[in-house]
Design a protein around this motif. Structure first.
Motif, PDB file in Angstrom:
ATOM      1  N   PRO A 226      -2.797   2.676  15.630  1.00  0.00           N
ATOM      2  CA  PRO A 226      -4.204   2.341  15.418  1.00  0.00           C
ATOM      3  C   PRO A 226      -4.313   1.195  14.426  1.00  0.00           C
ATOM      4  O   PRO A 226      -3.319   0.802  13.801  1.00  0.00           O
ATOM      5  N   ASP A 227      -5.502   0.668  14.293  1.00  0.00           N
ATOM      6  CA  ASP A 227      -5.690  -0.437  13.363  1.00  0.00           C
ATOM      7  C   ASP A 227      -5.647   0.018  11.917  1.00  0.00           C
ATOM      8  O   ASP A 227      -5.302  -0.734  11.029  1.00  0.00           O
ATOM      9  N   LEU A 228      -6.052   1.277  11.750  1.00  0.00           N
ATOM     10  CA  LEU A 228      -6.196   1.788  10.394  1.00  0.00           C
ATOM     11  C   LEU A 228      -5.591   3.176  10.353  1.00  0.00           C
ATOM     12  O   LEU A 228      -5.809   3.968  11.258  1.00  0.00           O
ATOM     13  N   VAL A 229      -4.817   3.470   9.312  1.00  0.00           N
ATOM     14  CA  VAL A 229      -4.294   4.826   9.207  1.00  0.00           C
ATOM     15  C   VAL A 229      -4.594   5.374   7.823  1.00  0.00           C
ATOM     16  O   VAL A 229      -4.604   4.644   6.838  1.00  0.00           O
ATOM     17  N   LEU A 230      -4.818   6.686   7.803  1.00  0.00           N
ATOM     18  CA  LEU A 230      -5.068   7.371   6.540  1.00  0.00           C
ATOM     19  C   LEU A 230      -3.810   8.144   6.186  1.00  0.00           C
ATOM     20  O   LEU A 230      -3.340   8.962   6.960  1.00  0.00           O
ATOM     21  N   ILE A 231      -3.266   7.861   5.022  1.00  0.00           N
ATOM     22  CA  ILE A 231      -2.027   8.529   4.621  1.00  0.00           C
ATOM     23  C   ILE A 231      -2.296   9.369   3.386  1.00  0.00           C
ATOM     24  O   ILE A 231      -2.901   8.898   2.430  1.00  0.00           O
ATOM     25  N   GLN A 232      -1.840  10.606   3.424  1.00  0.00           N
ATOM     26  CA  GLN A 232      -2.041  11.467   2.268  1.00  0.00           C
ATOM     27  C   GLN A 232      -1.045  11.120   1.171  1.00  0.00           C
ATOM     28  O   GLN A 232       0.073  10.700   1.451  1.00  0.00           O
ATOM     29  N   GLY A 233      -1.454  11.345  -0.053  1.00  0.00           N
ATOM     30  CA  GLY A 233      -0.629  10.990  -1.198  1.00  0.00           C
ATOM     31  C   GLY A 233       0.763  11.575  -1.140  1.00  0.00           C
ATOM     32  O   GLY A 233       1.744  10.917  -1.459  1.00  0.00           O
ATOM     33  N   ASP A 234       0.871  12.830  -0.707  1.00  0.00           N
ATOM     34  CA  ASP A 234       2.179  13.477  -0.664  1.00  0.00           C
ATOM     35  C   ASP A 234       3.126  12.779   0.300  1.00  0.00           C
ATOM     36  O   ASP A 234       4.335  12.784   0.100  1.00  0.00           O
ATOM     37  N   ASP A 235       2.579  12.251   1.357  1.00  0.00           N
ATOM     38  CA  ASP A 235       3.434  11.637   2.374  1.00  0.00           C
ATOM     39  C   ASP A 235       3.709  10.178   2.076  1.00  0.00           C
ATOM     40  O   ASP A 235       4.586   9.568   2.678  1.00  0.00           O
ATOM     41  N   LEU A 236       2.924   9.617   1.170  1.00  0.00           N
ATOM     42  CA  LEU A 236       2.960   8.173   0.982  1.00  0.00           C
ATOM     43  C   LEU A 236       4.337   7.613   0.627  1.00  0.00           C
ATOM     44  O   LEU A 236       4.747   6.615   1.201  1.00  0.00           O
ATOM     45  N   PRO A 237       5.072   8.233  -0.299  1.00  0.00           N
ATOM     46  CA  PRO A 237       6.322   7.603  -0.749  1.00  0.00           C
ATOM     47  C   PRO A 237       7.265   7.238   0.390  1.00  0.00           C
ATOM     48  O   PRO A 237       7.871   6.167   0.382  1.00  0.00           O
ATOM     49  N   LYS A 238       7.368   8.129   1.385  1.00  0.00           N
ATOM     50  CA  LYS A 238       8.302   7.825   2.470  1.00  0.00           C
ATOM     51  C   LYS A 238       7.889   6.579   3.221  1.00  0.00           C
ATOM     52  O   LYS A 238       8.715   5.830   3.725  1.00  0.00           O
ATOM     53  N   PHE A 239       6.600   6.357   3.320  1.00  0.00           N
ATOM     54  CA  PHE A 239       6.145   5.189   4.052  1.00  0.00           C
ATOM     55  C   PHE A 239       6.269   3.944   3.196  1.00  0.00           C
ATOM     56  O   PHE A 239       6.589   2.864   3.687  1.00  0.00           O
ATOM     57  N   VAL A 240       6.021   4.100   1.901  1.00  0.00           N
ATOM     58  CA  VAL A 240       6.144   2.945   1.010  1.00  0.00           C
ATOM     59  C   VAL A 240       7.586   2.452   0.973  1.00  0.00           C
ATOM     60  O   VAL A 240       7.860   1.276   0.768  1.00  0.00           O
ATOM     61  N   GLN A 241       8.495   3.369   1.242  1.00  0.00           N
ATOM     62  CA  GLN A 241       9.910   2.978   1.291  1.00  0.00           C
ATOM     63  C   GLN A 241      10.239   2.063   2.451  1.00  0.00           C
ATOM     64  O   GLN A 241      11.267   1.417   2.460  1.00  0.00           O
ATOM     65  N   GLN A 242       9.384   2.072   3.460  1.00  0.00           N
ATOM     66  CA  GLN A 242       9.631   1.255   4.648  1.00  0.00           C
ATOM     67  C   GLN A 242       8.483   0.294   4.825  1.00  0.00           C
ATOM     68  O   GLN A 242       7.725   0.375   5.806  1.00  0.00           O
ATOM     69  N   PRO A 243       8.315  -0.621   3.878  1.00  0.00           N
ATOM     70  CA  PRO A 243       7.104  -1.439   3.861  1.00  0.00           C
ATOM     71  C   PRO A 243       6.955  -2.343   5.076  1.00  0.00           C
ATOM     72  O   PRO A 243       5.853  -2.802   5.358  1.00  0.00           O
ATOM     73  N   GLN A 244       8.047  -2.531   5.801  1.00  0.00           N
ATOM     74  CA  GLN A 244       7.958  -3.443   6.939  1.00  0.00           C
ATOM     75  C   GLN A 244       7.018  -2.923   8.017  1.00  0.00           C
ATOM     76  O   GLN A 244       6.660  -3.636   8.938  1.00  0.00           O
ATOM     77  N   ASN A 245       6.619  -1.647   7.908  1.00  0.00           N
ATOM     78  CA  ASN A 245       5.742  -1.080   8.924  1.00  0.00           C
ATOM     79  C   ASN A 245       4.279  -1.382   8.690  1.00  0.00           C
ATOM     80  O   ASN A 245       3.442  -1.090   9.534  1.00  0.00           O
ATOM     81  N   PHE A 246       3.975  -1.911   7.526  1.00  0.00           N
ATOM     82  CA  PHE A 246       2.569  -2.110   7.185  1.00  0.00           C
ATOM     83  C   PHE A 246       2.305  -3.533   6.731  1.00  0.00           C
ATOM     84  O   PHE A 246       3.199  -4.247   6.277  1.00  0.00           O
ATOM     85  N   HIS A 247       1.056  -3.915   6.841  1.00  0.00           N
ATOM     86  CA  HIS A 247       0.656  -5.207   6.310  1.00  0.00           C
ATOM     87  C   HIS A 247       0.628  -5.157   4.788  1.00  0.00           C
ATOM     88  O   HIS A 247       0.180  -4.174   4.213  1.00  0.00           O
ATOM     89  N   ASP A 248       1.088  -6.256   4.184  1.00  0.00           N
ATOM     90  CA  ASP A 248       0.901  -6.401   2.746  1.00  0.00           C
ATOM     91  C   ASP A 248      -0.542  -6.814   2.540  1.00  0.00           C
ATOM     92  O   ASP A 248      -0.948  -7.923   2.927  1.00  0.00           O
ATOM     93  N   LEU A 249      -1.310  -5.927   1.935  1.00  0.00           N
ATOM     94  CA  LEU A 249      -2.747  -6.162   1.877  1.00  0.00           C
ATOM     95  C   LEU A 249      -3.133  -7.302   0.940  1.00  0.00           C
ATOM     96  O   LEU A 249      -4.291  -7.725   0.927  1.00  0.00           O
ATOM     97  N   ARG A 250      -2.164  -7.780   0.165  1.00  0.00           N
ATOM     98  CA  ARG A 250      -2.497  -8.939  -0.672  1.00  0.00           C
ATOM     99  C   ARG A 250      -2.858 -10.116   0.213  1.00  0.00           C
ATOM    100  O   ARG A 250      -3.613 -10.993  -0.181  1.00  0.00           O
TER     101      ARG A 250
END
Lengths: 352, 285, 322
Positions: A17-41
């Protein structure tokens, strides 16, 4: 939980989807793989970064400074208690007075012993979630140190929180209901425990589980005075079709005004400190909870929180601690071995 | 198999049925039906009633309220529709494809027939549920993640169905029939479609019914493949009801009951056929 | 009880026509291909969605494969880790235990019920038979929620009944044994009716005269059961044993749904985590596709071994012979 897996499988090779909601508990695993997301800067996140609580937005920022998610809300922390049951046990019911009953966790356990002695019923829903999970979030360090090294086994604050939970169990004041289980919901509805750790979103759960207890609850500060449980972030997957539109949505709805609006409608606590003094927030009351000023109570619990580093395995580590405690509380676990058992299980789970 | 020269008209035991036979059978029936009944009770009352002791055993009047809540929480009607689409396609597809393949194995002669059939039988022993990770990777390569075809296409292959149809066709379609049709100039397809299939249609129908039920109740694969709530099947929708922070039993049971109703309706109409289907397909070796 | 229908040809074919017919059956090139065309869909679908994934599992198991990150070849490391992982052995014992608890009573009860249903004069036969199939058509997810509630420690019907006879409430979900019993009950409940009907079908095919003849020869009920019924049921018993082995060792949905506060591990000490659930947890929960695949390979081996053993054991039932 399921949404994290759904997101994983989507990212692994499906439609995103264009937008995803990630819960805080799950976030670290996704932050570890930043290539999956846009750098919002790239969309201007740097400019609005300061709108948010720094320890909240730091969790969605990678080591390299890429901002992967914008926080939507946090939970804060307080204790919800039954005024009628307290009265029946001879305890004060005014929320200030109740807050003074337990400035420390030890005092909390003592209050529990008093309550149980007076009424013969359980005081708190469980020790694993309502005591350990909250106490461990109050320290300056949790499972990792600032450099990102694992310290879960050496950090005295973690052990202290763990021992507090064991003490609560030994005092025999818990209802032994795992949070969010059917038994827990039923017990809440039937008044089989009188207090539980309640972040702001828990209030909805209480309303749903115990509709007949309208007006019989109130909210007091948690032992230790501060805490947070939960929170979500909005992120834009790399393969999104319409990243700009997604960003526009984020910028609009998650601006300080946007989050304040959301609070007034849904009750979800803003992560933007600039609105914490807004009269509409501070005057907000909950009739179900004896008109407690939830805006004030919960935002106060956020201030004074020292940020600690949350790493990719924090969730797994925390879960194993919870498991060990639940096993002692509800199963056949040996309390004296519980800490060691938890450490062993963590080692197996994360391999470190 | 024991062979017996004379047709024995009544092959079941003729001695008197004892009262305790009925007792045991009734106990079995109660065991079968009670959980469903209990689901109905909770779906028509609420969580508080469901958890009171002594338990409530009479249904209440809360059905529509709870059902309304269910529909508001997840797109449940859509989920039922999705399940219907998937299950019907799989049921019909299996009926047709297994009849085709069964026909080929039973009545057509071609090189490798026996080997291929043996392979079919062997595939029944392969446990495929544990290969979900690569199965998911394949589906995502095809771009089928979060689609209904990801559920349908893999479900069309039923080795058991082929086995079943082959049995039936072998037993009900004589070789003379085939030869006569050939002489009349019929192509293989015509023989199948106009002659063989109509004869075995009842068996194919029963096969389709079982395929339908299995597809309706499938959980693991849709759980992995489906993402958006609009694509949920009924089973996943039930699970989604469980995701709220507060587990509302009334809600969960209402959803469960709503998801079971279509099958119950189906069962009411064709249940006897399903039972007969099992009973007629006595196993041979 | 098979219905045999044959449509009669108008005239029996004579020898030369038969010859022509045989040539017809041989047919042209398109005709020759039709059998393959008719059977191809199955093989194609199975190859793509059944066989290839199975083979690919072996491949994935050799990697450290993060579904949203990197994949690196690590050879047999996953397997070495798995064999030393206490959670793996725990899941294995759970799986086998649940399977045994669900299969053995289920087949035994099904045999008994089939025997009871096999009466010509049984009234309400249709009602009994249809009721037996109701669990089979009930949604799996719904079943799990219902049974978990019925078995609940504080608010479940079963513990309330036990309380009436003075038994302390038992926490089924939290205890290892209890959770196995709970899941086994669910699985057995779902399948025992279907199995009963399968057995009944075969029982009905046994001619009554056999029983009568043996009775004349002085055989008692038990001997009749051992020497007539069981051998006659041999094929279907083999079938049910093997299929319930293959299915019973892969149970996933029930463990997932009975412990909502710790769904992927089925409880704080993984008391009821089966191998398939462990696979899912590691693969999709912990982002380790490689490790999950290794678990899949192990599960495959276990199923093949146990199913083969079961097949051999049940094939030793002496077949009926004349």
């Amino acid at each position: 939980m399921e949404t994290a897996q759904a997101l994983t499988t989507a990212l692994a090779g499906g439609k995103v989807p264009d937008l995803v909601l990630i819960q805080g508990d799950d976030l670290p695993k996704f932050v570890q793989q930043p290539q999956n997301f846009h750098d919002l800067r790239g969309f201007g996140a740097e400019g609005i970064k300061s709108d948010y609580l720094d320890w909240v937005i730091s969790q969605s920022t990678t080591r390299n400074g890429e901002i992967l998610g914008i926080p939507t809300d946090v939970g804060g922390m307080a204790v919800a208690y039954r005024t009628d049951l307290f009265a029946a046990a001879g305890l004060p019911t005014d929320r200030e007075a109740v807050g003074q009953l337990w400035p420390t966790w030890d005092a909390f356990i003592e209050t529990g012993t008093r309550y149980t002695a007076a009424t013969g019923k359980a005081f708190v829903d469980n020790a694993a979630t309502s005591v350990f999970y909250q106490a461990v979030n109050q320290g300056s360090q949790k499972y990792y140190d600032e450099a990102g090294n694992l310290v879960y086994d050496r950090n005295p604050q973690v052990k202290q929180a763990f021992d507090l939970a064991l003490k609560t169990i030994r005092a025999g004041v818990t209802a032994k209901q795992s949070s969010f289980s059917t038994g827990w919901s039923a017990a809440m509805g039937q008044g089989q425990f009188a207090v539980l750790a309640a972040p702001s979103w828990m209030l909805n759960a209480i309303r749903m589980n115990a509709p007949d207890t309208n007006g019989k609850w109130d909210i007091a500060t948690i032992p230790g005075g501060r805490g947070n449980w939960g929170g979500s972030y909005l992120a834009i997957p790399k393969r999104a079709n319409n990243p700009q539109a997604a960003w526009n949505y984020i910028a609009e709805t998650q601006s300080p005004t946007g989050q304040l609006e959301h609070f007034l409608v849904e009750g979800s606590l803003p992560t933007t400190p600039s609105v914490y003094q807004d009269p509409r927030l501070t005057s907000r009351q909950e009739p179900f909870f004896s008109n407690a000023p939830v805006g004030k109570i919960y935002t106060s619990s956020l201030l004074g929180l020292t940020p600690f580093y949350i790493g990719p395995d924090s969730s797994a580590i925390g879960q194993e601690f919870l498991n060990a405690l639940t096993n002692v509380e509800q199963g056949a676990g040996d309390p004296d071995d519980a800490w060691e058992a938890a450490l062993r299980n963590i080692k197996t789970a994360i391999g470190k | 198999m024991i062979s017996f020269p004379v047709r024995a008209p009544r092959r079941r035991r003729m001695d008197r049925v004892r009262w305790w036979h009925y007792l045991l059978l009734s106990l079995a029936c109660v065991a079968c039906l009670f959980p469903l009944y209990w689901m109905f009770i909770v779906a028509t009352t609420d969580t508080a009633t469901a958890t009171q002791m002594p338990p409530e055993i009479a249904p209440g009047g809360n059905f529509f309220h709870l059902a309304g809540l269910v529909l508001a929480t997840v797109p449940f009607l859509q989920a039922i529709l999705n399940s219907l689409i998937v299950a019907t396609t799989i049921g019909a597809g299996q009926a047709l494809l297994c009849a085709l393949a069964g026909f080929a194995f039973a009545k057509l002669r071609f090189p490798g027939r026996n080997t291929l059939f043996l392979i079919v039988v062997l595939t029944m022993t392969v446990p495929t549920q544990l290969a979900i990770i690569p199965q998911y990777l394949i589906i995502s390569e095809l771009g089928w993640v979060d689609t209904l075809q990801a559920l349908i296409v893999p479900g069309l292959a039923s080795a058991f169905g082929i086995f079943w149809m082959r049995q039936h066709i072998a037993m009900t379609i004589g070789d003379e029939l085939m030869q006569a049709a050939r002489i009349d100039g019929a192509s293989t397809w015509q023989i199948f479609w106009r002659i063989a299939f109509p004869i075995v249609r009842p068996a194919a129908f029963v096969l389709g019914l079982f395929g339908f039920v299995t597809a309706w109740n499938d959980f693991l694969w849709p759980f992995i493949v489906l993402k958006s709530p609009e694509r949920y099947t009924a089973q996943i929708a039930i699970k989604a009801l469980q995701n709220n922070f507060a587990i509302d039993l009334g809600l969960a049971m209402s959803g469960s009951f709503l998801a079971t109703i279509p099958l119950l309706i189906l069962f009411f109409f064709v249940g006897k056929r399903m039972v007969a289907g099992i009973l007629d397909g006595a196993f041979k070796g | 009880m098979r219905t045999v229908t044959t449509a009669r040809a108008s005239t029996p074919p004579t020898a030369p026509t038969r010859e022509r017919a045989r040539r017809h059956i041989a047919g042209g090139p398109v005709e020759r291909l039709t059998p393959y065309a008719y059977t191809a869909p199955f093989f194609l679908i199975f190859a793509v969605f059944g066989l290839f994934p199975l083979l690919f599992t072996f491949y994935v198991a050799l990697f450290d494969w993060n579904p949203i990150g990197e994949r690196t070849f690590i050879g047999t490391d996953n397997f070495a880790r798995m064999l030393e992982d206490p959670r793996f052995w725990n899941a294995t014992t759970n799986t086998v235990s649940i399977w045994l608890l669900s299969t053995v009573p289920q087949l035994a009860v099904a045999l008994l019920l089939a025997h009871l249903l096999n009466h010509a004069r049984l009234r309400f036969a249709t009602f009994f038979r249809m009721s037996l199939l109701v669990p089979y058509i009930t949604s799996v997810a719904a079943t799990a929620i219902v049974f978990a509630q019925l078995f609940d420690r504080d608010f479940g019907l079963l513990n309330w009944l036990l309380g009436l006879v003075g038994v302390e409430p038992f926490d089924f979900v939290q205890s290892t044994w209890g959770s196995h019993v709970l899941i086994a009950t669910m699985v057995a409940w779902r399948w025992f009716g279907y199995t009963t009907l399968l057995y009944l079908a075969s029982l009905r095919a046994i001619p009554r005269a056999i029983y009568e003849a043996s009775a004349i020869d002085g055989a008692g009920t038990w001997q009749q059961f051992r020497h007539i019924t069981i051998p006659a049921l041999r094929p279907v018993i083999i079938f049910t044993v093997v299929t319930s082995t293959i299915g019973g060792l892969q149970i996933f949905t029930e463990p997932l749904l009975i412990s909502p506060s710790a769904p992927l591990t089925c409880g704080p000490i993984r008391q009821c985590q089966t191998l398939t659930l462990f696979l899912y947890e590691q693969g999709f929960g912990q982002f380790q596709f490689g490790y999950g695949a290794a678990i899949g390979v192990a599960l495959f081996m276990i199923i093949i071994v146990i199913a083969s053993i079961n097949y051999l054991l049940s094939a030793r039932i002496h077949g009926a012979h004349r």
